[in-house]
Design a protein around this motif. Structure first.
Motif, PDB file in Angstrom:
ATOM      1  N   GLU A 283      70.089  42.570  31.873  1.00  0.00           N
ATOM      2  CA  GLU A 283      70.393  42.799  30.464  1.00  0.00           C
ATOM      3  C   GLU A 283      69.145  43.391  29.824  1.00  0.00           C
ATOM      4  O   GLU A 283      68.033  43.173  30.297  1.00  0.00           O
TER       5      GLU A 283
ATOM      6  N   SER B 168      71.812  43.703  24.299  1.00  0.00           N
ATOM      7  CA  SER B 168      72.361  42.432  24.738  1.00  0.00           C
ATOM      8  C   SER B 168      72.447  41.454  23.570  1.00  0.00           C
ATOM      9  O   SER B 168      72.054  41.765  22.449  1.00  0.00           O
TER      10      SER B 168
ATOM     11  N   GLN C 210      67.299  44.312  25.861  1.00  0.00           N
ATOM     12  CA  GLN C 210      67.278  44.238  24.407  1.00  0.00           C
ATOM     13  C   GLN C 210      66.120  45.120  23.951  1.00  0.00           C
ATOM     14  O   GLN C 210      65.001  44.652  23.815  1.00  0.00           O
TER      15      GLN C 210
END
Length: 192
Positions: A119, A31, A121
């Motif tokens: 999302e 993301s 990461q």
């Protein structure tokens, strides 16, 4: 035969990272603050956010037995090996990402959470929903699964690292405020 590796990128022509076939690694898609901002805007004012962080991410993934000799050294006539993925190895990110993505996908399906609310990461799972109930549904299932598979999560008492059910929080280094529909950088980031 043991060959000590002291540096992941040295010596030139014979380093750990140069021996990795990058064409065989899976592509990692992460993301960005821009993507998070667009999703929060689409969800609307007052969106509820949570961020779950995995502790010791790379250390959770074991190294293949036949690769151990690449992750060792000799000191005082003793041999030391790292049995988990090592920080700095170009293979560590895609190797860890598969695990993180699979956990996220399992929880998404089990909690019936739309992908538009999520999302990732690498070792951070970001949840953005319209309601507290939607957010709790995903988070509670995530925490439950983490307990079942022994996935250590960072404590939720450090807001820069992980937090639950907030309308203001730090995601990917950016402070998002869904009540005011603003974003900003911390003083540290602005100075840098």
């Amino acid at each position: 035969k043991f060959r000590p590796i002291l540096n992941l990128s040295a010596p030139p022509g014979n380093s750990f990272n140069e021996a990795i076939n990058k064409s065989k690694m899976t592509k990692v898609i992460m993301s960005s603050p821009s993507i998070v901002a667009k999703k929060l805007y689409a969800i609307g004012q007052g969106a509820i956010m949570s961020k779950i962080d995995h502790q010791s991410a790379y250390k959770l993934i074991p190294t293949k037995y036949d690769h151990l000799y690449l992750q060792g050294f000799v000191w005082l006539n003793k041999y030391f090996f790292e049995t988990s993925q090592i920080f700095g190895a170009s293979s560590a990110v895609p190797n860890y990402d598969r695990t993180s993505r699979n956990v996220s996908d399992m929880v998404k399906v089990k909690s019936n959470t739309p992908a538009a609310f999520l999302e990732r990461q690498l070792d951070d799972q970001i949840i953005m929903t319209r309601t507290l109930a939607e957010n709790k549904n995903f988070v509670e299932e995530y925490v439950r699964l983490a307990g079942v598979i022994n996935l250590p999560l960072a404590p939720f008492d450090k807001p820069d690292k992980a937090f639950l059910y907030q309308q203001k929080g730090v995601i990917l280094g950016v402070v998002f405020d869904t009540l005011r529909m603003t974003w900003s950088l911390s003083l540290d980031k602005r100075v840098k």
